[in-house]
Design an enzyme around this catalytic site. Structure first.
Site, PDB file in Angstrom:
ATOM      1  N   HIS A  80       0.843  -1.197   0.000  1.00  0.00           N
ATOM      2  CA  HIS A  80       0.000   0.000   0.000  1.00  0.00           C
ATOM      3  C   HIS A  80       0.879   1.247   0.000  1.00  0.00           C
ATOM      4  CE1 HIS A  80       0.995   0.194   4.241  1.00  0.00           C
ATOM      5  NE2 HIS A  80       0.501  -1.021   4.427  1.00  0.00           N
TER       6      HIS A  80
ATOM      7  N   HIS B   1       4.085   1.247   2.181  1.00  0.00           N
ATOM      8  CA  HIS B   1       5.227   0.550   1.588  1.00  0.00           C
ATOM      9  C   HIS B   1       5.871   1.440   0.523  1.00  0.00           C
ATOM     10  CE1 HIS B   1       2.784  -3.032   2.872  1.00  0.00           C
ATOM     11  NE2 HIS B   1       3.969  -3.477   3.220  1.00  0.00           N
TER      12      HIS B   1
ATOM     13  N   CYS C  20       0.518 -14.125  19.789  1.00  0.00           N
ATOM     14  CA  CYS C  20      -0.409 -13.676  18.740  1.00  0.00           C
ATOM     15  C   CYS C  20       0.158 -14.085  17.390  1.00  0.00           C
ATOM     16  CB  CYS C  20      -0.584 -12.158  18.766  1.00  0.00           C
ATOM     17  SG  CYS C  20      -1.550 -11.555  17.346  1.00  0.00           S
TER      18      CYS C  20
ATOM     19  N   CYS D  43       0.693 -11.057  14.941  1.00  0.00           N
ATOM     20  CA  CYS D  43       1.920 -10.277  15.144  1.00  0.00           C
ATOM     21  C   CYS D  43       3.147 -11.151  15.076  1.00  0.00           C
ATOM     22  CB  CYS D  43       1.909  -9.596  16.512  1.00  0.00           C
ATOM     23  SG  CYS D  43       0.594  -8.411  16.742  1.00  0.00           S
TER      24      CYS D  43
ATOM     25  N   CYS E   9      -5.329  -9.652  21.262  1.00  0.00           N
ATOM     26  CA  CYS E   9      -4.288  -8.720  20.832  1.00  0.00           C
ATOM     27  C   CYS E   9      -4.952  -7.458  20.275  1.00  0.00           C
ATOM     28  CB  CYS E   9      -3.439  -9.371  19.749  1.00  0.00           C
ATOM     29  SG  CYS E   9      -2.369  -8.223  18.884  1.00  0.00           S
TER      30      CYS E   9
ATOM     31  N   HIS F 221      -4.846  -7.387  16.523  1.00  0.00           N
ATOM     32  CA  HIS F 221      -5.579  -8.441  15.817  1.00  0.00           C
ATOM     33  C   HIS F 221      -6.728  -8.974  16.670  1.00  0.00           C
ATOM     34  CE1 HIS F 221      -1.522  -8.386  14.016  1.00  0.00           C
ATOM     35  NE2 HIS F 221      -2.170  -8.618  12.904  1.00  0.00           N
TER      36      HIS F 221
ATOM     37  N   LYS G 138      -4.777   6.486  10.679  1.00  0.00           N
ATOM     38  CA  LYS G 138      -3.813   5.450  10.354  1.00  0.00           C
ATOM     39  C   LYS G 138      -4.315   4.588   9.200  1.00  0.00           C
ATOM     40  CE  LYS G 138      -1.371   3.826  13.756  1.00  0.00           C
ATOM     41  NZ  LYS G 138      -0.950   3.090  14.960  1.00  0.00           N
TER      42      LYS G 138
ATOM     43  N   LYS H 291      -3.684  -2.324   6.738  1.00  0.00           N
ATOM     44  CA  LYS H 291      -4.309  -3.350   5.909  1.00  0.00           C
ATOM     45  C   LYS H 291      -5.576  -3.876   6.562  1.00  0.00           C
ATOM     46  CE  LYS H 291      -0.157  -5.529   7.439  1.00  0.00           C
ATOM     47  NZ  LYS H 291       1.149  -5.898   7.247  1.00  0.00           N
TER      48      LYS H 291
END
Length: 504
Positions: A18, A21, A128, A131, A145, A148, A295, A298
């Site tokens: 995205h 990156h 997790c 992560c 988490c 997640h 923020k 994804k």
RNA sequence: GGCAGGGUAGCUCAGCUGGUUAGAGCACGGCACUCAUAAUGCCGGGGUCGCGGGUUCGAGUCCCGCCCCUGCUACCA
């Protein structure tokens, strides 16, 4: 010729790239291109991080093998970087044999140089899978988490290999404080220094019975923890441990996201110290791209895909916008509105129109041949000042400042045209003055093409082409900035450099 | 909670060790020019400098308190 080894973080094979990156790759590419202009022998590395349980899971969810999955992801990422004109010299994937060998050898060297630094211990905690790490209490909410919330935390206790990170605290502090190891920007350095001052804990560096990874030397039940594995890619790509790898190592600059500074500024150099290897000279931690002030992640669902952003105004425009508006230091914002505004103001009406009007006059008044006049003009003086400001900014990796500096020459050139009014000189038959003005403008275009090339390489090349000079700017072009060799060039009226869509 | 960095025109930001009417770019309004992608140049409108105190002849600029935002707080590519 000085060597300059620059790297970006390698990307996780679990989703499409995205804007975040892209910012990192484009920023690193901008630096790499600038160093090449300055005459460095640049080696620019990018790649993929392909191990870990998350990758295994992504492959399963997509009904394919991990091998096929990472191949697919690697192609997808590489395709985007090509479209964005990223000029990396190498592309490493952590599933490659050359990387596996380097990882195993580095661990062996740690054992050899500091036998106490690797030991077996128990790790217990909530793991997790998203992560790929054990979570601390502060990172857990409602038993899940924070990052997640859809995944179950797995209570895990396992016997692992540990790395004695704790003993490298003082050395790292010394290296950072002395400037031998540079962590920038300063806000990131402060964070790392404070972290070190608080003291370090040892870390586990292996995972039990995870098949998709690099086998831990002399322990068939364990694979190397993905982070320990991934960091080593920078060394693997030098050819380590084959003789000659020191031609590239240590790296001059690791470009990473601010979220992973700790790995690069603490764990990674500690690993190298333990193995008796040199540590990198500098880490630059850039900020994140935000979407409308929030923020962009994804999981949160991307409001804008990288493909859309490239197609909007082309790859050069996106590169320019990311580096000029979003920035390479603090977090920055991306919005279509600002993108369109910058595109129109700086690129289409700014740089593009300047090239267009300048070359149109050379065509109209001199048949496209750039006059040989070399008289000094105020525009040349401004050009020198621009080059100086640009250089100062780029040398400290202030990419936004570099772009800003370069673009001041666009404004100055427009002002020069307005003041000199070449059309008036032509009408009045003042040929000598007209020659001087047109030559000065051609020199300004040449300088602009060179300065802009790290940001908009494709369009910079196009400007050179229209001027009648050859290809994309190189180190020799940089060296001729003081007195650009434009006299006698056969220029042509360029096709519109940055077309304005009807909707903008 | 602790630590760090921020909150200055609609937007993105400059404002160093305190000192004339707080700046730039973009966006907006008017004028000029015609080489140019109706582009460019000039002029202009627009800000309680987060809030409240304090120090000082004088404070976005120093001190105190408060509010809000962001980051780090240990294995988050």
């Amino acid at each position: 010729m000085p060597q300059f080894y620059i790297t970006t973080a390698i990307d996780y094979s679990n989703g499409d790239p995205h804007l975040g990156h892209a910012l990192e790759k484009v920023g690193a590419d901008c630096i790499a291109r600038y160093r090449r202009l300055r005459g460095d022998q640049v080696h620019f590395l990018m790649g993929m991080d392909e191990h870990s349980q998350a990758v295994l899971q992504a492959a399963e969810e997509n009904g394919t093998s991990p091998r096929a999955w990472v191949d697919l992801m690697a192609d997808r990422f590489a395709d985007f970087w090509n479209r964005l004109e990223v000029s990396n010299d190498d592309w490493i994937r952590t599933t490659e044999p050359r990387h596996r060998e380097a990882v195993i050898e580095l661990l062996r060297r740690i054992r050899r140089h500091n036998p106490d630094d690797l030991y077996v211990g128990d790790y217990e905690g909530l793991y997790c899978v998203g992560c790929e790490e054990f979570k601390q209490p502060a990172q857990i909410a409602d038993g899940r988490c924070i990052e997640h919330p859809t995944l179950e935390l797995v209570p895990t206790k396992e016997r692992n290999h540990f790395f004695r990170l704790s003993r490298y605290r003082d050395t790292l502090l010394d290296r950072i404080r002395s400037g031998e190891f540079r962590v920038e920007p300063a806000i990131r350095r402060n964070e790392i220094v404070r972290l070190l001052e608080d003291g370090l804990q040892d870390i586990s560096v292996s995972r039990h019975r995870l098949s998709w990874g690099i086998p831990f030397p002399d322990d068939a039940d364990q694979t190397v923890y993905v982070w320990f594995d991934a960091l080593i890619n920078y060394l693997s790509a030098t050819g380590f441990p084959a003789p000659g790898y020191q031609r590239l190592w240590p790296a001059d600059l690791h470009v990473v996201g601010k979220g992973i500074t700790r790995f690069h500024c603490v764990i990674w150099p500690a690993m190298l110290l333990a193995a008796g290897e040199a540590i990198p000279r500098q880490v630059w931690a850039h900020g994140y791209v935000q979407w409308e002030g929030t923020k962009m992640s994804k999981t949160a669902g991307t409001a804008v895909t990288l493909g859309e952003a490239i197609e909007r105004h082309g790859p050069d425009a996106l590169r320019y916008f990311l580096l000029r508006e979003v920035g390479f230091e603090a977090d920055g914002n991306f919005s279509w509105e600002r993108f369109d505004e910058r595109y129109t103001a700086d690129l289409a009406d700014g740089l593009g129109n300047l090239v267009s009007r300048s070359l149109a006059m050379v065509a109209k008044y001199r048949g496209g041949i750039v006059p040989a006049a070399r008289d000094e003009t105020p525009l040349d003086q401004a050009g020198r000042e621009t080059i100086s400001a640009f250089t100062h900014a780029m040398d400290i990796l202030d990419l936004r400042g570099g772009a800003e500096a370069a673009w001041t020459l666009v404004a100055t050139a427009n002002l020069y045209i307005q003041q000199v009014a070449p059309w008036k000189l032509a009408k009045e038959g003042r040929e000598a003055e007209l020659d001087i003005a047109l030559a000065a403008l051609a020199r300004a275009l040449y300088r602009l093409a060179v300065l802009a090339s790290p940001f908009v390489p494709g369009k910079a090349g196009a400007i050179c082409g229209s001027l009648g000079a050859s290809g994309e700017p190189t180190a020799s072009a940089w060296n001729s900035l003081a007195d650009p060799p434009v006299g006698g060039l056969v220029s042509s009226r360029p096709q519109v450099l940055f077309p304005k869509p009807a909707s903008v």
